[in-house]
Motif scaffolding. Structure first.
Motif, PDB file in Angstrom:
ATOM      1  N   ALA A 141       0.832  -1.201   0.000  1.00  0.00           N
ATOM      2  CA  ALA A 141       0.000   0.000   0.000  1.00  0.00           C
ATOM      3  C   ALA A 141       0.867   1.253   0.000  1.00  0.00           C
ATOM      4  CB  ALA A 141      -0.940   0.000   1.204  1.00  0.00           C
ATOM      5  N   GLU A 142       1.955   1.221   0.758  1.00  0.00           N
ATOM      6  CA  GLU A 142       2.838   2.393   0.815  1.00  0.00           C
ATOM      7  C   GLU A 142       3.551   2.611  -0.516  1.00  0.00           C
ATOM      8  OE1 GLU A 142       6.585   4.113   3.445  1.00  0.00           O
ATOM      9  OE2 GLU A 142       5.727   2.162   3.944  1.00  0.00           O
ATOM     10  N   VAL A 143       4.127   1.557  -1.089  1.00  0.00           N
ATOM     11  CA  VAL A 143       4.864   1.674  -2.351  1.00  0.00           C
ATOM     12  C   VAL A 143       3.935   2.029  -3.499  1.00  0.00           C
ATOM     13  CG1 VAL A 143       6.214   0.382  -4.042  1.00  0.00           C
ATOM     14  CG2 VAL A 143       6.730   0.141  -1.633  1.00  0.00           C
ATOM     15  N   ALA A 144       2.713   1.490  -3.504  1.00  0.00           N
ATOM     16  CA  ALA A 144       1.788   1.697  -4.616  1.00  0.00           C
ATOM     17  C   ALA A 144       0.950   2.959  -4.473  1.00  0.00           C
ATOM     18  CB  ALA A 144       0.862   0.487  -4.746  1.00  0.00           C
ATOM     19  N   SER A 145       1.110   3.686  -3.397  1.00  0.00           N
ATOM     20  CA  SER A 145       0.294   4.878  -3.166  1.00  0.00           C
ATOM     21  C   SER A 145       0.430   5.878  -4.309  1.00  0.00           C
ATOM     22  CB  SER A 145       0.708   5.552  -1.857  1.00  0.00           C
ATOM     23  OG  SER A 145       0.096   6.821  -1.755  1.00  0.00           O
ATOM     24  N   PRO A 146      -0.695   6.284  -4.926  1.00  0.00           N
ATOM     25  CA  PRO A 146      -0.629   7.275  -6.017  1.00  0.00           C
ATOM     26  C   PRO A 146      -0.032   8.608  -5.565  1.00  0.00           C
ATOM     27  CG  PRO A 146      -2.818   6.284  -5.883  1.00  0.00           C
ATOM     28  CD  PRO A 146      -2.048   5.827  -4.683  1.00  0.00           C
ATOM     29  N   SER A 147      -0.069   8.892  -4.266  1.00  0.00           N
ATOM     30  CA  SER A 147       0.469  10.159  -3.783  1.00  0.00           C
ATOM     31  C   SER A 147       1.989  10.106  -3.574  1.00  0.00           C
ATOM     32  CB  SER A 147      -0.215  10.571  -2.478  1.00  0.00           C
ATOM     33  OG  SER A 147       0.067   9.622  -1.469  1.00  0.00           O
ATOM     34  N   LEU A 148       2.574   8.910  -3.650  1.00  0.00           N
ATOM     35  CA  LEU A 148       4.011   8.768  -3.465  1.00  0.00           C
ATOM     36  C   LEU A 148       4.741   9.316  -4.694  1.00  0.00           C
ATOM     37  CD1 LEU A 148       6.179   7.542  -1.529  1.00  0.00           C
ATOM     38  CD2 LEU A 148       6.052   5.488  -2.945  1.00  0.00           C
ATOM     39  N   PRO A 149       5.652  10.262  -4.512  1.00  0.00           N
ATOM     40  CA  PRO A 149       6.403  10.781  -5.670  1.00  0.00           C
ATOM     41  C   PRO A 149       7.190   9.655  -6.343  1.00  0.00           C
ATOM     42  CG  PRO A 149       6.741  12.169  -3.735  1.00  0.00           C
ATOM     43  CD  PRO A 149       6.022  10.925  -3.267  1.00  0.00           C
ATOM     44  N   PRO A 150       7.273   9.662  -7.679  1.00  0.00           N
ATOM     45  CA  PRO A 150       7.965   8.585  -8.402  1.00  0.00           C
ATOM     46  C   PRO A 150       9.396   8.346  -7.926  1.00  0.00           C
ATOM     47  CG  PRO A 150       6.766   9.968  -9.930  1.00  0.00           C
ATOM     48  CD  PRO A 150       6.665  10.631  -8.590  1.00  0.00           C
ATOM     49  N   ALA A 151      10.140   9.417  -7.621  1.00  0.00           N
ATOM     50  CA  ALA A 151      11.527   9.239  -7.178  1.00  0.00           C
ATOM     51  C   ALA A 151      11.575   8.478  -5.853  1.00  0.00           C
ATOM     52  CB  ALA A 151      12.217  10.599  -7.048  1.00  0.00           C
ATOM     53  N   GLU A 152      10.626   8.753  -4.961  1.00  0.00           N
ATOM     54  CA  GLU A 152      10.577   8.055  -3.678  1.00  0.00           C
ATOM     55  C   GLU A 152      10.194   6.583  -3.882  1.00  0.00           C
ATOM     56  OE1 GLU A 152      11.053   7.231   0.226  1.00  0.00           O
ATOM     57  OE2 GLU A 152      11.701   9.010  -0.856  1.00  0.00           O
ATOM     58  N   ARG A 153       9.253   6.330  -4.803  1.00  0.00           N
ATOM     59  CA  ARG A 153       8.870   4.942  -5.108  1.00  0.00           C
ATOM     60  C   ARG A 153      10.094   4.166  -5.596  1.00  0.00           C
ATOM     61  NH1 ARG A 153       4.736   5.772  -8.240  1.00  0.00           N
ATOM     62  NH2 ARG A 153       3.299   5.433  -6.544  1.00  0.00           N
ATOM     63  N   CYS A 154      10.867   4.774  -6.489  1.00  0.00           N
ATOM     64  CA  CYS A 154      12.066   4.100  -7.001  1.00  0.00           C
ATOM     65  C   CYS A 154      13.072   3.849  -5.883  1.00  0.00           C
ATOM     66  CB  CYS A 154      12.697   4.926  -8.116  1.00  0.00           C
ATOM     67  SG  CYS A 154      11.717   4.916  -9.633  1.00  0.00           S
ATOM     68  N   ARG A 155      13.259   4.810  -4.986  1.00  0.00           N
ATOM     69  CA  ARG A 155      14.180   4.621  -3.852  1.00  0.00           C
ATOM     70  C   ARG A 155      13.727   3.449  -2.977  1.00  0.00           C
ATOM     71  NH1 ARG A 155      15.005  10.106  -4.200  1.00  0.00           N
ATOM     72  NH2 ARG A 155      13.203  10.687  -2.958  1.00  0.00           N
ATOM     73  N   MET A 156      12.446   3.396  -2.705  1.00  0.00           N
ATOM     74  CA  MET A 156      11.924   2.309  -1.865  1.00  0.00           C
ATOM     75  C   MET A 156      12.116   0.952  -2.545  1.00  0.00           C
ATOM     76  SD  MET A 156       8.417   3.957  -0.357  1.00  0.00           S
ATOM     77  CE  MET A 156       8.019   2.544   0.665  1.00  0.00           C
ATOM     78  N   LEU A 157      11.828   0.887  -3.834  1.00  0.00           N
ATOM     79  CA  LEU A 157      11.963  -0.386  -4.550  1.00  0.00           C
ATOM     80  C   LEU A 157      13.425  -0.803  -4.664  1.00  0.00           C
ATOM     81  CD1 LEU A 157       9.217   0.106  -7.252  1.00  0.00           C
ATOM     82  CD2 LEU A 157       9.214  -1.574  -5.406  1.00  0.00           C
ATOM     83  N   ARG A 158      14.333   0.168  -4.850  1.00  0.00           N
ATOM     84  CA  ARG A 158      15.755  -0.165  -4.879  1.00  0.00           C
ATOM     85  C   ARG A 158      16.200  -0.753  -3.543  1.00  0.00           C
ATOM     86  NH1 ARG A 158      16.894   4.933  -6.892  1.00  0.00           N
ATOM     87  NH2 ARG A 158      16.322   4.894  -9.057  1.00  0.00           N
ATOM     88  N   ALA A 159      15.692  -0.200  -2.456  1.00  0.00           N
ATOM     89  CA  ALA A 159      16.042  -0.709  -1.126  1.00  0.00           C
ATOM     90  C   ALA A 159      15.538  -2.144  -0.941  1.00  0.00           C
ATOM     91  CB  ALA A 159      15.465   0.200  -0.045  1.00  0.00           C
ATOM     92  N   LEU A 160      14.478  -2.506  -1.649  1.00  0.00           N
ATOM     93  CA  LEU A 160      13.903  -3.852  -1.548  1.00  0.00           C
ATOM     94  C   LEU A 160      14.448  -4.796  -2.621  1.00  0.00           C
ATOM     95  CD1 LEU A 160      10.194  -2.776  -1.005  1.00  0.00           C
ATOM     96  CD2 LEU A 160      11.684  -3.869   0.687  1.00  0.00           C
ATOM     97  N   ASP A 161      15.405  -4.324  -3.436  1.00  0.00           N
ATOM     98  CA  ASP A 161      15.858  -5.071  -4.600  1.00  0.00           C
ATOM     99  C   ASP A 161      16.364  -6.470  -4.257  1.00  0.00           C
ATOM    100  OD1 ASP A 161      16.301  -5.242  -7.416  1.00  0.00           O
ATOM    101  OD2 ASP A 161      18.441  -5.069  -7.003  1.00  0.00           O
ATOM    102  N   ASP A 162      17.102  -6.641  -3.155  1.00  0.00           N
ATOM    103  CA  ASP A 162      17.608  -7.972  -2.800  1.00  0.00           C
ATOM    104  C   ASP A 162      16.463  -8.949  -2.565  1.00  0.00           C
ATOM    105  OD1 ASP A 162      20.203  -7.165  -3.012  1.00  0.00           O
ATOM    106  OD2 ASP A 162      20.460  -6.779  -0.868  1.00  0.00           O
TER     107      ASP A 162
END
Length: 144
Positions: A49-70
């Protein structure tokens, strides 16, 4: 060395024509999703829900997903403008911007320039060809 010039290839008028063509293609249903939807990333409810939130700025979404990459492995999601199998007859005359780009990319001068950039040699092997680029569009919940 040699200088490759493709006259009037990427002028403002071409960019505007490509934009108009892209909007026309989108209106004809040519956007096709590529990659993994957010709902299939393997994230739990609150984190998804946090990562997919439409209000989340794209750059922040990418940062979060990179942190979860492993945990997730490399994933991406975006849309491409792809007229193939769209159920419409495609006429080149209806898409002058894309056709101008195509003619530029298909020119021998451009092919030689790309070959020089990619291989260090301006020699183009027989039968060498470059695929046309896809036009990417990032929509809500897309990420890369």
């Amino acid at each position: 060395g040699e200088l490759a010039v493709v006259p009037d290839f990427l002028g403002a008028d071409v960019a505007e024509a490509v934009r108009e063509d892209t909007l026309r293609g989108i209106s004809m249903g040519w956007l096709r999703p590529v990659g993994t939807p957010m709902s299939r990333l393997g994230l739990d409810g609150p984190l998804l829900a946090e990562v997919a939130s439409p209000s989340l700025p794209p750059a922040e979404r990418c940062r979060m997903l990179r942190a979860l990459d492993d945990r997730l492995g490399f994933k991406f999601r975006y849309h491409v403008l792809d007229p193939r199998n769209a159920g419409h007859e495609i006429k080149a005359a209806n898409f002058p911007g894309q056709m101008r780009l195509y003619s530029g990319f298909a020119s021998k001068t451009w092919t030689k320039a790309l070959m020089l950039l990619l291989t260090g040699s301006h020699e183009v092997p027989d039968g060498a060809d470059f695929e046309l680029p896809f036009y990417r569009e990032y929509r809500p919940e897309d990420y890369a």
